[in-house]
Design an enzyme around this catalytic site. Sequence first.
Site, PDB file in Angstrom:
ATOM      1  N   PRO A  88       0.874  -1.338  -0.031  1.00  0.00           N
ATOM      2  CA  PRO A  88      -0.047   0.131   0.098  1.00  0.00           C
ATOM      3  C   PRO A  88       0.957   1.310  -0.140  1.00  0.00           C
ATOM      4  CG  PRO A  88      -0.732  -1.409   1.864  1.00  0.00           C
ATOM      5  CD  PRO A  88       0.404  -2.007   1.211  1.00  0.00           C
ATOM      6  N   GLU A 115       2.485  -8.066   8.386  1.00  0.00           N
ATOM      7  CA  GLU A 115       2.860  -6.461   8.170  1.00  0.00           C
ATOM      8  C   GLU A 115       3.901  -6.260   7.060  1.00  0.00           C
ATOM      9  OE1 GLU A 115       0.841  -4.976  10.380  1.00  0.00           O
ATOM     10  OE2 GLU A 115       0.374  -7.091  10.974  1.00  0.00           O
ATOM     11  N   ARG A 153      -1.823  -7.621 -21.299  1.00  0.00           N
ATOM     12  CA  ARG A 153      -2.609  -7.244 -22.569  1.00  0.00           C
ATOM     13  C   ARG A 153      -1.850  -6.320 -23.517  1.00  0.00           C
ATOM     14  NH1 ARG A 153      -5.999  -3.630 -21.897  1.00  0.00           N
ATOM     15  NH2 ARG A 153      -7.768  -4.109 -22.764  1.00  0.00           N
ATOM     16  N   ASP A 168      -8.216   1.124 -26.096  1.00  0.00           N
ATOM     17  CA  ASP A 168      -9.205   0.999 -24.727  1.00  0.00           C
ATOM     18  C   ASP A 168      -9.343   2.491 -24.177  1.00  0.00           C
ATOM     19  OD1 ASP A 168      -9.628  -1.704 -24.636  1.00  0.00           O
ATOM     20  OD2 ASP A 168      -7.653  -1.938 -23.836  1.00  0.00           O
TER      21      ASP A 168
END
Length: 247
Positions: A88, A115, A153, A168
């Site tokens: 994160p 953690e 992709r 896209d």
Amino acid sequence: MIFDVLTLFPGMFASPLQESILSRAAKQGLLQVRTHCLRDWAEGKHQTTDDTPYGGGDGMVMKPEPIARALAALKEQTPKAKVLLMTPQGTQFSQRHSKELAKEEGLIFLCGRYEGFDERIRQSLVDAEFSIGDYVLTGGELPAMVMIDAISRHLPGVLGCSSSAETDSFSDGLLEYPQYTRPVEFNGMTVPQILLSGDHGKIAQWRREQQLLRTWQRRPDLLRKIKLSEEDKKTLERLQQSLESDN
Ligand code: 4GX
């Protein structure tokens, strides 16, 4: 392209990558996903990969030595591979990153639990840290799969010729226009007349308008990031004015 994934849960990767487009691409030899269990590089009777944090506190921290041994072994096979850590605290992964990373020969995804990792792993053995968004997951496995999917992709041949990663959403920084298929009427709602007209010039113009309108209504942050043509700017002003006069 070779994707190596270092994880305590290699089983998590089986089904998402063995379906549909990615499975076909792997069978065609366009990409390869190899999962490796971190525990295989741990030592001792219990093959421990985590330990309590120095300084105290909740949770466990992943030990550095098994990860260092694993990365050394993987790097021997693919010396040019970049090591990516899912966290994160990383840079938020975007379409731009997916395109850039697709140019690499190999990528090694380091997926943590608990953690996270001993800080010294990040300092010395990691090339980049990525987050897939501001929410907390139970581990880095799903973020690695999200990134592998988005990167794949862009590899030549993966999408086939009828669809292309370059047409896209996000390729030009705008959201997609709405799509319709048969039937012409569904639950009292009809397909916009223009799409049935056969006038491809008008259709292209309508689709561009819809892209601009949707992006303005739903993701104004995206509009601020791109450079619009003079014609797009005029179209957008006209749409905004016609909406204002409706209110
Ligand atoms: N986008 N997580 C990683 C363990 C962890 C914690 C700290 C390294 C440092 C996430 C995300 C995410 C949860 C994966 C915590 N590893 N990763 N994990 N969002 O939430 O990438």
